[in-house]
Design an enzyme around this catalytic site. Structure first.
Site, PDB file in Angstrom:
ATOM      1  N   HIS A 156       0.779  -7.307  12.923  1.00  0.00           N
ATOM      2  CA  HIS A 156       0.065  -6.067  12.601  1.00  0.00           C
ATOM      3  C   HIS A 156      -1.447  -6.258  12.514  1.00  0.00           C
ATOM      4  CE1 HIS A 156       4.079  -4.469  10.730  1.00  0.00           C
ATOM      5  NE2 HIS A 156       4.084  -4.483  12.042  1.00  0.00           N
ATOM      6  N   PHE A 169       0.817  -1.215   0.000  1.00  0.00           N
ATOM      7  CA  PHE A 169       0.000   0.000   0.000  1.00  0.00           C
ATOM      8  C   PHE A 169       0.850   1.263   0.000  1.00  0.00           C
ATOM      9  CE2 PHE A 169       0.747  -0.788   4.459  1.00  0.00           C
ATOM     10  CZ  PHE A 169       1.010   0.468   4.946  1.00  0.00           C
ATOM     11  N   ILE A 182      -1.470  -8.427   6.861  1.00  0.00           N
ATOM     12  CA  ILE A 182      -2.768  -8.324   7.535  1.00  0.00           C
ATOM     13  C   ILE A 182      -3.876  -8.941   6.690  1.00  0.00           C
ATOM     14  CG2 ILE A 182      -2.142  -6.253   8.840  1.00  0.00           C
ATOM     15  CD1 ILE A 182      -3.479  -4.540   6.714  1.00  0.00           C
ATOM     16  N   ASP A 183      -3.481  -9.758   5.694  1.00  0.00           N
ATOM     17  CA  ASP A 183      -4.443 -10.228   4.689  1.00  0.00           C
ATOM     18  C   ASP A 183      -5.063 -11.585   4.992  1.00  0.00           C
ATOM     19  OD1 ASP A 183      -2.316 -12.049   3.962  1.00  0.00           O
ATOM     20  OD2 ASP A 183      -1.448 -10.413   2.791  1.00  0.00           O
TER      21      ASP A 183
END
Ligand SMILES: [Zn+2]
Length: 249
Positions: free
Chosen positions: A127, A41, A111-112
């Site tokens: 995270h 990101f 974080i997926d």
């Protein structure tokens, strides 16, 4: 791939084969998920500058979330959710190694939720995870689909708890927020008793994540990253290769 990398991968696979039961730990960063098509990101694309007036580090900070939740969720839903992404070869192989009893834990900065999707169960998410969301007032838990539906219904684009009206916050560690103590401690414990540690897809530039390496006292430390890291000298093996390639066995 050059001969040296090819030889290194062979050595790495021998270490995996020879690792004692539960003796391997994996520590991964964004590079593990980019091969599933999840962009970092932080990497601005052409549209980014037009669309967002603030740098990403600011937009996913806690102070920004508190001050401008609407803009936070616009950015978050646009840039940080990739719900159609599928696990890649590295995720699948790690799940297989856990089932075989070799791998004790996956420690991840991602974080997926792709490690769990691939079948891993002991995943320490430093995270947090976009898949978990909580009401900031009453603590009620929501799936990401529920969060998106709440956002859809809200006039201001900020998801709210249907029970109490509190803002629903993703269980993701934002800038300015501390890592979860329990997750951090479990990661330290897993690393401290491992014989083989594999660090992959991370530039090891950010603390405290990078500092986790200092708890490793096992036999072999392997770093898999396309570019050099500040910890390469500490490693027994550095592989400049894609993570999926290295785990394709
Ligand atoms: Zn609530």
């Amino acid at each position: 791939m050059d001969d040296e990398t090819r030889r290194g991968i062979k050595t790495f696979r021998r270490w995996v084969d020879d690792a004692p039961a539960g003796g391997m730990v994996f520590f991964g960063g964004a590079g593990v998920s980019t091969e599933s098509g999840i962009p970092d990101f932080r990497s601005p694309d052409g549209l980014y500058a037009q669309k967002y007036p603030h740098p990403p580090e600011q937009m996913i900070s806690r102070s920004f979330f508190d001050a401008r939740p609407r803009e936070f969720f616009d950015f978050y839903c646009d840039r940080m959710l990739a719900l159609d992404a599928q696990p890649n070869q590295a995720h699948r192989k790690l799940a297989e190694l856990e089932r075989a009893g070799t791998l004790s834990a996956v420690v991840t900065q991602n974080i997926d939720g792709l490690h769990q999707k691939a079948g891993s169960s002991n995943v320490l998410e430093l995270h947090g995870s976009v898949l978990r969301n909580y009401c900031m007032d009453c603590g009620a838990a929501f799936s990401v689909d529920e969060l998106l539906a709440q956002r859809e219904q809200a006039e201001d684009g900020v998801p709210r708890c249907p029970a109490c009206g509190g803002i629903v916050k993703p269980d993701v560690v934002l800038y300015e927020e501390a890592l979860d103590e329990g997750t951090l401690q479990a990661s330290v414990d897993a690393i401290a008793c491992a014989a083989l540690m594999v660090v992959a897809g991370t530039s090891l530039a950010v603390y405290p994540a990078a500092g986790l390496l200092d708890f490793f006292h096992g036999d072999h430390l392997a770093i898999v990253n396309r570019t050099p890291t500040p910890r390469d000298r500490q490693a027994d093996l550095c592989l400049a290769a894609n993570v999926g390639e290295v785990f394709d066995f």
